[in-house]
Design a protein around this motif. Structure first.
Motif, PDB file in Angstrom:
ATOM      1  N   MET A 108       0.832  -1.205   0.000  1.00 27.68           N
ATOM      2  CA  MET A 108       0.000   0.000   0.000  1.00 27.68           C
ATOM      3  C   MET A 108       0.864   1.252   0.000  1.00 27.68           C
ATOM      4  SD  MET A 108      -3.190  -0.811   2.561  1.00 27.68           S
ATOM      5  CE  MET A 108      -4.564  -1.840   2.023  1.00 27.68           C
ATOM      6  N   GLY A 109       1.964   1.212   0.761  1.00 22.69           N
ATOM      7  CA  GLY A 109       2.869   2.352   0.803  1.00 22.69           C
ATOM      8  C   GLY A 109       3.476   2.638  -0.556  1.00 22.69           C
ATOM      9  N   ILE A 110       3.803   1.576  -1.298  1.00 22.82           N
ATOM     10  CA  ILE A 110       4.379   1.728  -2.633  1.00 22.82           C
ATOM     11  C   ILE A 110       3.341   2.242  -3.623  1.00 22.82           C
ATOM     12  CG2 ILE A 110       5.398   0.479  -4.575  1.00 22.82           C
ATOM     13  CD1 ILE A 110       6.596  -1.458  -2.494  1.00 22.82           C
ATOM     14  N   GLU A 115       6.082   5.312  -1.846  1.00 24.04           N
ATOM     15  CA  GLU A 115       7.267   5.075  -1.032  1.00 24.04           C
ATOM     16  C   GLU A 115       8.182   4.072  -1.731  1.00 24.04           C
ATOM     17  OE1 GLU A 115       5.977   3.786   2.800  1.00 24.04           O
ATOM     18  OE2 GLU A 115       5.209   5.757   3.373  1.00 24.04           O
ATOM     19  N   ARG A 116       9.473   4.169  -1.413  1.00 28.44           N
ATOM     20  CA  ARG A 116      10.446   3.243  -1.975  1.00 28.44           C
ATOM     21  C   ARG A 116      10.950   2.311  -0.879  1.00 28.44           C
ATOM     22  NH1 ARG A 116      14.508   6.640  -5.978  1.00 28.44           N
ATOM     23  NH2 ARG A 116      12.938   7.269  -7.521  1.00 28.44           N
ATOM     24  N   SER A 159      -3.659  -2.989   7.875  1.00 31.38           N
ATOM     25  CA  SER A 159      -3.012  -2.256   6.799  1.00 31.38           C
ATOM     26  C   SER A 159      -3.843  -1.055   6.355  1.00 31.38           C
ATOM     27  CB  SER A 159      -2.782  -3.190   5.609  1.00 31.38           C
ATOM     28  OG  SER A 159      -1.987  -4.291   5.989  1.00 31.38           O
ATOM     29  N   VAL A 160      -5.156  -1.225   6.327  1.00 28.09           N
ATOM     30  CA  VAL A 160      -6.047  -0.133   5.918  1.00 28.09           C
ATOM     31  C   VAL A 160      -5.964   1.032   6.895  1.00 28.09           C
ATOM     32  CG1 VAL A 160      -8.459   0.548   5.604  1.00 28.09           C
ATOM     33  CG2 VAL A 160      -7.638  -1.604   4.633  1.00 28.09           C
ATOM     34  N   ILE A 161      -5.978   0.744   8.196  1.00 21.81           N
ATOM     35  CA  ILE A 161      -5.936   1.846   9.159  1.00 21.81           C
ATOM     36  C   ILE A 161      -4.573   2.530   9.165  1.00 21.81           C
ATOM     37  CG2 ILE A 161      -7.742   0.839  10.622  1.00 21.81           C
ATOM     38  CD1 ILE A 161      -5.583   0.046  12.627  1.00 21.81           C
ATOM     39  N   SER A 162      -3.496   1.777   8.881  1.00 24.34           N
ATOM     40  CA  SER A 162      -2.173   2.394   8.790  1.00 24.34           C
ATOM     41  C   SER A 162      -2.122   3.364   7.621  1.00 24.34           C
ATOM     42  CB  SER A 162      -1.092   1.320   8.623  1.00 24.34           C
ATOM     43  OG  SER A 162      -1.007   0.495   9.762  1.00 24.34           O
ATOM     44  N   LEU A 163      -2.702   2.974   6.496  1.00 21.81           N
ATOM     45  CA  LEU A 163      -2.745   3.855   5.329  1.00 21.81           C
ATOM     46  C   LEU A 163      -3.597   5.081   5.611  1.00 21.81           C
ATOM     47  CD1 LEU A 163      -1.997   4.286   2.352  1.00 21.81           C
ATOM     48  CD2 LEU A 163      -4.083   3.051   1.743  1.00 21.81           C
ATOM     49  N   MET A 164      -4.714   4.912   6.317  1.00 25.20           N
ATOM     50  CA  MET A 164      -5.577   6.040   6.643  1.00 25.20           C
ATOM     51  C   MET A 164      -4.839   7.076   7.476  1.00 25.20           C
ATOM     52  SD  MET A 164      -9.325   4.421   7.496  1.00 25.20           S
ATOM     53  CE  MET A 164      -9.932   6.068   7.931  1.00 25.20           C
ATOM     54  N   VAL A 165      -4.074   6.614   8.461  1.00 17.51           N
ATOM     55  CA  VAL A 165      -3.329   7.535   9.327  1.00 17.51           C
ATOM     56  C   VAL A 165      -2.333   8.349   8.503  1.00 17.51           C
ATOM     57  CG1 VAL A 165      -1.611   7.649  11.184  1.00 17.51           C
ATOM     58  CG2 VAL A 165      -3.608   6.180  11.420  1.00 17.51           C
ATOM     59  N   LYS A 166      -1.680   7.690   7.530  1.00 14.15           N
ATOM     60  CA  LYS A 166      -0.716   8.397   6.697  1.00 14.15           C
ATOM     61  C   LYS A 166      -1.403   9.426   5.791  1.00 14.15           C
ATOM     62  CE  LYS A 166       3.094   7.710   6.334  1.00 14.15           C
ATOM     63  NZ  LYS A 166       4.265   8.339   7.014  1.00 14.15           N
ATOM     64  N   LYS A 237       5.510  10.448  11.573  1.00  9.69           N
ATOM     65  CA  LYS A 237       6.891  10.922  11.526  1.00  9.69           C
ATOM     66  C   LYS A 237       7.768  10.108  10.580  1.00  9.69           C
ATOM     67  CE  LYS A 237       6.955  12.682  16.304  1.00  9.69           C
ATOM     68  NZ  LYS A 237       7.208  14.088  15.969  1.00  9.69           N
ATOM     69  N   TYR A 238       7.432   8.823  10.418  1.00 11.70           N
ATOM     70  CA  TYR A 238       8.287   7.938   9.636  1.00 11.70           C
ATOM     71  C   TYR A 238       7.475   7.220   8.557  1.00 11.70           C
ATOM     72  CZ  TYR A 238      11.369   8.768  13.605  1.00 11.70           C
ATOM     73  OH  TYR A 238      12.123   9.365  14.579  1.00 11.70           O
ATOM     74  N   PRO A 239       8.122   6.832   7.449  1.00 11.13           N
ATOM     75  CA  PRO A 239       7.404   6.170   6.347  1.00 11.13           C
ATOM     76  C   PRO A 239       6.754   4.859   6.789  1.00 11.13           C
ATOM     77  CG  PRO A 239       9.578   6.897   5.627  1.00 11.13           C
ATOM     78  CD  PRO A 239       9.535   7.080   7.123  1.00 11.13           C
ATOM     79  N   LEU A 240       5.663   4.521   6.130  1.00  6.68           N
ATOM     80  CA  LEU A 240       4.928   3.298   6.439  1.00  6.68           C
ATOM     81  C   LEU A 240       5.811   2.066   6.273  1.00  6.68           C
ATOM     82  CD1 LEU A 240       2.003   2.486   7.219  1.00  6.68           C
ATOM     83  CD2 LEU A 240       1.541   2.177   4.784  1.00  6.68           C
ATOM     84  N   SER A 241       6.629   2.044   5.242  1.00  9.56           N
ATOM     85  CA  SER A 241       7.493   0.896   4.991  1.00  9.56           C
ATOM     86  C   SER A 241       8.628   0.794   6.004  1.00  9.56           C
ATOM     87  CB  SER A 241       8.070   0.963   3.570  1.00  9.56           C
ATOM     88  OG  SER A 241       8.608   2.246   3.309  1.00  9.56           O
TER      89      SER A 241
END
Length: 304
Positions: A108-110, A115-116, A159-166, A237-241
């Motif tokens: 999802m981050g990619i 994100e890389r 994973s969905v909630i992590s993406l929502m926060v970002k 503060k930091y990337p999802l990956s």
């Protein structure tokens, strides 16, 4: 790894949260051994929302996003994880299966956040995936098919909630977590009624013994309000990956708790699985630390 590294104090905080979340699986098992899993989770989010929402102002987030996060978080993630443990998964194994969310989060981050990921993270994820393959071959009774399915739904929800926060760029994270918890109890209580009928509620006063009530409070306050407030702050503060691999520490602590409190047995497949996951976590974390030394050694070799 991504042009920046995690500060030492943040690293300690993140590991402490994963420890709290890991031991929480044993707390969930203690709860579902005494009370319906949907009611247990519904009470967890009721106490997480109240009295907090009476003292903190609603965050500057649209209601539909609060509702979507709260339902995905409460029902999709923890309602399903409670059901997975209730359906026969051990606390340690349930937390391990949930780590499929790492792969979903990185993808999802990619796809959505552009994100890389570097080579060390790719290798780490491959080691972890191999570890999860060993989970599928555990035959000591700590894995059930229906429990596995519930845990997979939980992994997708994580994973969905992590993406929502970002994506939401939330300013007041504590208020966001507290207010979103308002939307989880009603669907959870409704699901308990649909599965077990109204008699479940008439028997609730007897089922809600000190162990069940203690499980509810532990899940509501340190685990939900404190843990997710801190974790979501780190996600901003930091990337999802970069953050996702840390969640792989949770099953290590969960297994430790399950061994201590429930005498979970450690077969060869389980030991190999957890060893591979630890290696998968450590590789992308230590690579940025040792990379400068490797470069210096190569530079000296070229000079000589």
């Amino acid at each position: 790894m991504h042009g920046r590294s995690i500060s030492p104090i943040h690293l300690i905080i993140i590991v402490a949260v994963t420890c709290l979340w890991g031991f929480n699986y044993s707390v969930i098992k203690a709860g579902v051994d005494n009370i319906d899993p949907f009611i247990l989770t519904g009470l967890r989010f009721t106490f997480a929302a109240f009295p907090a929402v009476l003292f903190v102002r609603k965050p500057d987030v649209k209601w539909r996003y609060l509702a979507l996060y709260g339902i995905t978080f409460g029902v999709g993630l923890w309602g399903m994880m409670s059901m997975s443990i209730y359906s026969g998964l051990s606390a340690g194994t349930a937390s391990l299966i949930l780590e499929f969310s790492v792969f979903i989060s990185v993808l999802m981050g990619i796809v959505f956040l552009k994100e890389r990921i570097n080579t060390s993270l790719k290798i780490g994820l491959a080691l972890t995936l191999l570890g999860l393959v060993f989970v599928a071959n555990i035959t000591d009774g700590s894995v059930t098919f229906i429990g596995f399915v519930f845990a997979l739904v939980g992994a997708l929800s994580m994973s969905v909630i992590s993406l929502m926060v970002k994506k939401l760029d939330i300013k007041d994270m504590f208020a966001f977590v507290a207010w979103s918890c308002l939307f989880a109890p009603l669907p959870l209580f409704t699901m308990a009624y649909m599965v077990n009928g109204v008699h479940l509620y008439s028997e609730l006063s007897m089922a809600l013994n000190p162990i069940a009530f203690g499980s509810v409070l532990f899940q509501a306050y340190p685990t939900t309000l404190l843990g997710y407030w801190v974790w979501n702050k780190m996600l901003t503060k930091y990337p999802l990956s970069m953050m996702s691999p840390f969640k792989l520490l949770v099953p290590i602590f969960a297994l430790l708790g399950s061994v201590i409190f429930y005498d979970e047995q450690l077969g060869i497949n389980k030991m190999i699985a957890f060893s591979l996951i630890i290696a998968g976590v450590l590789l992308p974390l230590i690579t940025p630390l040792i990379a400068p030394f490797i470069k210096r050694l190569r530079f000296k070799e070229l000079q000589s």
